[in-house]
Motif scaffolding. Structure first.
Motif, mmCIF file in Angstrom:
data_model
loop_
_atom_site.group_PDB
_atom_site.id
_atom_site.type_symbol
_atom_site.label_atom_id
_atom_site.label_comp_id
_atom_site.label_asym_id
_atom_site.label_seq_id
_atom_site.Cartn_x
_atom_site.Cartn_y
_atom_site.Cartn_z
ATOM 1 N N ASN A 229 -25.133 41.435 62.647
ATOM 2 C CA ASN A 229 -26.099 41.316 63.574
ATOM 3 C C ASN A 229 -25.074 39.254 63.313
ATOM 4 N N TRP A 230 -25.068 39.151 62.269
ATOM 5 C CA TRP A 230 -25.251 37.357 61.953
ATOM 6 C C TRP A 230 -23.698 36.993 62.189
ATOM 7 N N VAL A 231 -21.987 37.639 61.553
ATOM 8 C CA VAL A 231 -21.212 37.702 62.071
ATOM 9 C C VAL A 231 -20.311 38.054 63.591
ATOM 10 N N GLU A 232 -19.740 36.529 64.265
ATOM 11 C CA GLU A 232 -19.844 36.538 65.769
ATOM 12 C C GLU A 232 -17.937 36.602 65.060
ATOM 13 N N VAL A 233 -17.511 37.450 66.077
ATOM 14 C CA VAL A 233 -15.934 37.870 66.089
ATOM 15 C C VAL A 233 -15.709 37.246 67.378
ATOM 16 N N LYS A 234 -15.067 35.750 66.759
ATOM 17 C CA LYS A 234 -13.853 35.824 67.341
ATOM 18 C C LYS A 234 -12.955 36.110 68.634
ATOM 19 N N LEU B 261 -19.399 23.904 42.514
ATOM 20 C CA LEU B 261 -20.597 24.154 43.519
ATOM 21 C C LEU B 261 -20.417 23.695 45.145
ATOM 22 N N THR B 262 -19.892 22.362 44.867
ATOM 23 C CA THR B 262 -19.530 21.793 46.092
ATOM 24 C C THR B 262 -19.068 22.404 47.246
ATOM 25 N N GLU B 263 -17.631 22.562 46.274
ATOM 26 C CA GLU B 263 -16.547 23.724 47.330
ATOM 27 C C GLU B 263 -17.727 24.868 47.708
ATOM 28 N N ARG B 264 -17.931 25.130 47.029
ATOM 29 C CA ARG B 264 -18.901 26.459 47.832
ATOM 30 C C ARG B 264 -19.971 26.090 48.831
ATOM 31 N N LEU B 265 -20.681 25.392 48.313
ATOM 32 C CA LEU B 265 -22.533 24.704 49.300
ATOM 33 C C LEU B 265 -21.155 24.158 50.119
ATOM 34 N N LYS B 266 -20.452 24.022 50.427
ATOM 35 C CA LYS B 266 -20.050 23.131 52.101
ATOM 36 C C LYS B 266 -19.321 24.388 52.800
ATOM 37 N N GLU B 267 -18.832 25.576 51.522
ATOM 38 C CA GLU B 267 -18.067 26.930 52.862
ATOM 39 C C GLU B 267 -19.314 27.019 53.239
ATOM 40 N N LEU B 268 -20.332 27.603 52.395
ATOM 41 C CA LEU B 268 -21.399 27.906 52.917
ATOM 42 C C LEU B 268 -22.606 27.450 53.834
ATOM 43 N N GLU B 269 -22.242 26.344 53.610
ATOM 44 C CA GLU B 269 -23.150 25.662 54.965
ATOM 45 C C GLU B 269 -22.751 25.749 56.462
ATOM 46 N N LYS B 270 -20.663 25.731 56.224
ATOM 47 C CA LYS B 270 -20.165 26.030 57.539
ATOM 48 C C LYS B 270 -20.476 27.405 58.417
ATOM 49 N N GLU B 271 -20.685 28.155 56.981
ATOM 50 C CA GLU B 271 -20.572 29.714 57.637
ATOM 51 C C GLU B 271 -22.284 29.627 58.357
ATOM 52 N N GLY B 272 -22.554 29.064 57.771
ATOM 53 C CA GLY B 272 -24.547 28.858 58.765
ATOM 54 C C GLY B 272 -24.929 29.660 56.707
ATOM 55 N N ILE B 273 -24.520 30.190 56.177
ATOM 56 C CA ILE B 273 -25.650 30.463 54.968
ATOM 57 C C ILE B 273 -26.396 30.303 54.583
ATOM 58 N N VAL B 274 -26.186 28.253 54.386
ATOM 59 C CA VAL B 274 -26.258 27.603 53.475
ATOM 60 C C VAL B 274 -27.290 26.586 54.636
ATOM 61 N N HIS B 275 -28.381 25.398 54.848
ATOM 62 C CA HIS B 275 -29.007 24.362 54.775
ATOM 63 C C HIS B 275 -29.004 23.336 53.541
ATOM 64 N N ARG B 276 -28.848 22.163 54.291
ATOM 65 C CA ARG B 276 -28.730 20.816 53.636
ATOM 66 C C ARG B 276 -29.145 19.861 54.638
ATOM 67 N N GLN B 277 -30.021 20.006 53.551
ATOM 68 C CA GLN B 277 -31.063 19.017 53.750
ATOM 69 C C GLN B 277 -31.680 17.887 53.181
ATOM 70 N N ILE B 278 -31.746 16.508 54.094
ATOM 71 C CA ILE B 278 -31.074 15.044 53.166
ATOM 72 C C ILE B 278 -32.741 14.381 53.292
ATOM 73 N N TYR B 279 -33.258 14.088 52.674
ATOM 74 C CA TYR B 279 -34.497 13.797 52.403
ATOM 75 C C TYR B 279 -34.349 12.132 52.142
ATOM 76 N N PRO B 280 -34.739 11.432 53.596
ATOM 77 C CA PRO B 280 -34.308 9.729 53.154
ATOM 78 C C PRO B 280 -35.544 8.890 52.276
ATOM 79 N N GLU B 281 -35.512 8.809 50.602
ATOM 80 C CA GLU B 281 -36.398 8.577 49.808
ATOM 81 C C GLU B 281 -35.542 8.106 49.088
ATOM 82 N N VAL B 282 -35.700 6.915 48.354
ATOM 83 C CA VAL B 282 -34.995 6.063 47.447
ATOM 84 C C VAL B 282 -35.628 6.654 46.336
#
Lengths: 92, 92
Positions: free
Chosen positions: A86-91, B37-58
Motif C-alpha cells: 500500500n505504501w512503498v513505491e517500487v522505483k 533520535l534526530t537522525e531517525r526522525l529525519k529518515e522517518l520524515e524523508k520516508e513520509g512516515i513521520v510529519h514534522r510540524q513547526i509552530y511559529p511561537e516564541v
C-alpha cells in the motif's frame, strides 16, 4: 528482538515460511552471502526461531525450518507485506 | 524497508502511536541519544512516515506525529507485541 530487524532476517524467515529448506536452497533464493546467511541462521537457531535438522545420510543433509515460535511471526510478515504494497513505491 | 528494522525505529514509532509529541518528550521517554533520535526522525520524515510540524511561537515549537503511512504500521506493532508477549522471555 533486535534480531528481527537485522538485515536479511526478514527475508530468510519469509523464505522459510514456504517450508523446510537446505542451506543451498536458501542461499540461491536470496542475494545474501553464505557467510552472512550462516551467521543469521545461527542467531535464529539460538533464539529458538529456526530449527536445524541433520539427516545422517551420505553426504550428510542439513535442513532448516521454522519452529512454532518462528511460524508465529507469520502475521507480522503478512501485515508488513500489506503495508509495503500500500505504501512503498517500487522505483522503476 | 530496512529503516523499519533499524535500532530505535520501532520504539520511536511506538511512542508516536500515542499522539504528536515534541522532540524533548520523545527523547525523555526513550533511552536513545539526542543525536540518534534526530537522525531517525529525519529518515522517518524523508520516508513520509513521520510529519514534522513547526509552530511559529516564541520559542518556536516543533511537533512530530505519524502520517497516515505511519499509522498504517500499527497492526504490525500490535502483532509484534503479541508475539513478544507469547514467545520472548524477559530475563529477570
Amino acid at each position: 528482538m533486535q534480531l528481527l530487524g537485522k538485515r536479511w532476517t526478514g527475508l530468510i524467515l519469509f523464505q522459510l515460511l514456504m517450508g523446510p529448506q537446505r542451506f543451498s536452497e536458501i542461499e540461491s533464493a536470496l542475494p545474501v552471502s553464505g557467510r552472512l546467511l550462516t551467521e543469521r541462521l545461527k542467531e535464529l537457531e539460538k533464539e529458538g526461531i529456526v530449527h536445524r535438522q541433520i539427516y545422517p545420510e551420505v553426504p550428510v543433509r542439513v535442513e532448516y525450518s521454522l519452529t512454532e515460535k518462528g511460524r508465529a511471526l507469520e502475521p507480522i510478515f503478512k501485515d508488513l507485506q500489506n503495508w509495503a504494497e500500500n505504501w512503498v513505491e517500487v522505483k522503476e
